[in-house]
Design a protein around this motif. Structure first.
Motif, PDB file in Angstrom:
ATOM      1  N   TYR A  64       0.991  -1.246  -0.075  1.00 53.26           N
ATOM      2  CA  TYR A  64       0.119  -0.059   0.025  1.00 53.26           C
ATOM      3  C   TYR A  64       0.838   1.204   0.030  1.00 53.26           C
ATOM      4  N   MET A  65       1.921   1.288   0.799  1.00 55.25           N
ATOM      5  CA  MET A  65       2.783   2.523   1.024  1.00 55.25           C
ATOM      6  C   MET A  65       3.433   2.736  -0.347  1.00 55.25           C
ATOM      7  N   GLU A  66       4.026   1.641  -0.876  1.00 54.49           N
ATOM      8  CA  GLU A  66       4.599   1.727  -2.318  1.00 54.49           C
ATOM      9  C   GLU A  66       3.635   2.265  -3.484  1.00 54.49           C
ATOM     10  N   ARG A  67       2.381   1.741  -3.347  1.00 54.31           N
ATOM     11  CA  ARG A  67       1.607   2.456  -4.223  1.00 54.31           C
ATOM     12  C   ARG A  67       1.131   3.883  -3.877  1.00 54.31           C
ATOM     13  N   GLU A  68       1.118   4.270  -2.790  1.00 50.48           N
ATOM     14  CA  GLU A  68       0.974   5.685  -2.567  1.00 50.48           C
ATOM     15  C   GLU A  68       1.961   6.463  -2.899  1.00 50.48           C
ATOM     16  N   TYR A  69       3.242   5.933  -2.853  1.00 49.78           N
ATOM     17  CA  TYR A  69       4.428   6.475  -2.716  1.00 49.78           C
ATOM     18  C   TYR A  69       4.666   6.836  -4.567  1.00 49.78           C
ATOM     19  N   LEU A  70       4.278   5.826  -5.251  1.00 51.90           N
ATOM     20  CA  LEU A  70       4.406   5.742  -6.567  1.00 51.90           C
ATOM     21  C   LEU A  70       3.282   7.003  -7.216  1.00 51.90           C
ATOM     22  N   LEU A  71       2.047   6.970  -6.757  1.00 45.89           N
ATOM     23  CA  LEU A  71       1.121   7.820  -7.012  1.00 45.89           C
ATOM     24  C   LEU A  71       1.371   9.309  -6.829  1.00 45.89           C
ATOM     25  N   GLN A  72       2.203   9.453  -5.635  1.00 45.41           N
ATOM     26  CA  GLN A  72       2.519  10.825  -5.012  1.00 45.41           C
ATOM     27  C   GLN A  72       3.671  11.089  -6.193  1.00 45.41           C
TER      28      GLN A  72
END
Length: 181
Positions: A64-72
């Protein structure tokens, strides 16, 4: 419904506190580190970890944190591109203001060729085309001719077309004078 990395039904406050510490350690997480930090036995932490599925919860949290980071990061790249485009447009407007005040008769053949080459490349790039369509060599003299048909196709700006037409007429006049000598 709570996310798997949030406090789960039946999970005590102390067990969840230990899980949060474990979860937030990231790649360096270990039960022994949590044990030292909280002053609790690794046996107790192992029991909590197994009962409340800490490893899987952390895996999902990390994803989840990786997805959020990539989106950011994607959003930041988009903002950067927009900011750079605005800055480039402002700079282009300043250059166009200056270009409108230039008298092409005061430009050297080298300057004219350079300006023409840049204009062609910018247009080709903006249309998704290669910029390597021709080789232009010069040492103060125009050695390569540019046909008006090509110029009309490549240049959309009326002022630029007029400038190139004047350049070609001037080159032809110079060539006629040198041929007559």
């Amino acid at each position: 419904m709570a996310e798997v990395w949030e406090r789960q039904k039946g999970e005590s406050r102390k067990a969840y506190e230990a899980f949060r510490i474990y979860r937030d350690m990231g790649a360096e997480r270990s039960l022994s580190k949590v044990s030292k930090k909280l002053g609790k036995s690794t046996t107790l932490l192992s029991r909590w970890s197994a009962r409340h599925n800490w490893v899987e919860r952390c895996r999902q949290y990390d994803e989840y944190m990786e997805r959020e980071y990539l989106l950011q990061q994607a959003e930041e790249r988009k903002k950067m591109a927009e900011r750079h485009a605005k800055q480039a447009m402002m700079f282009q407007n300043k250059i166009l203001e200056r270009m409108r005040s230039l008298d092409p008769r005061e430009l050297s053949p080298n300057d004219l060729i350079r300006w023409f080459d840049i204009a062609v490349k910018v247009e080709r790039l903006s249309r998704g085309e290669s910029t390597e369509i021709q080789k232009v060599e010069h040492d103060g003299e125009v050695k390569q001719s540019h046909e008006i048909g090509i110029t009309n196709k490549l240049l959309a700006d009326e002022e630029a077309r007029d400038l190139v037409k004047r350049l070609i007429r001037k080159r032809n006049a110079v060539k006629r004078d040198s041929d007559q000598s």
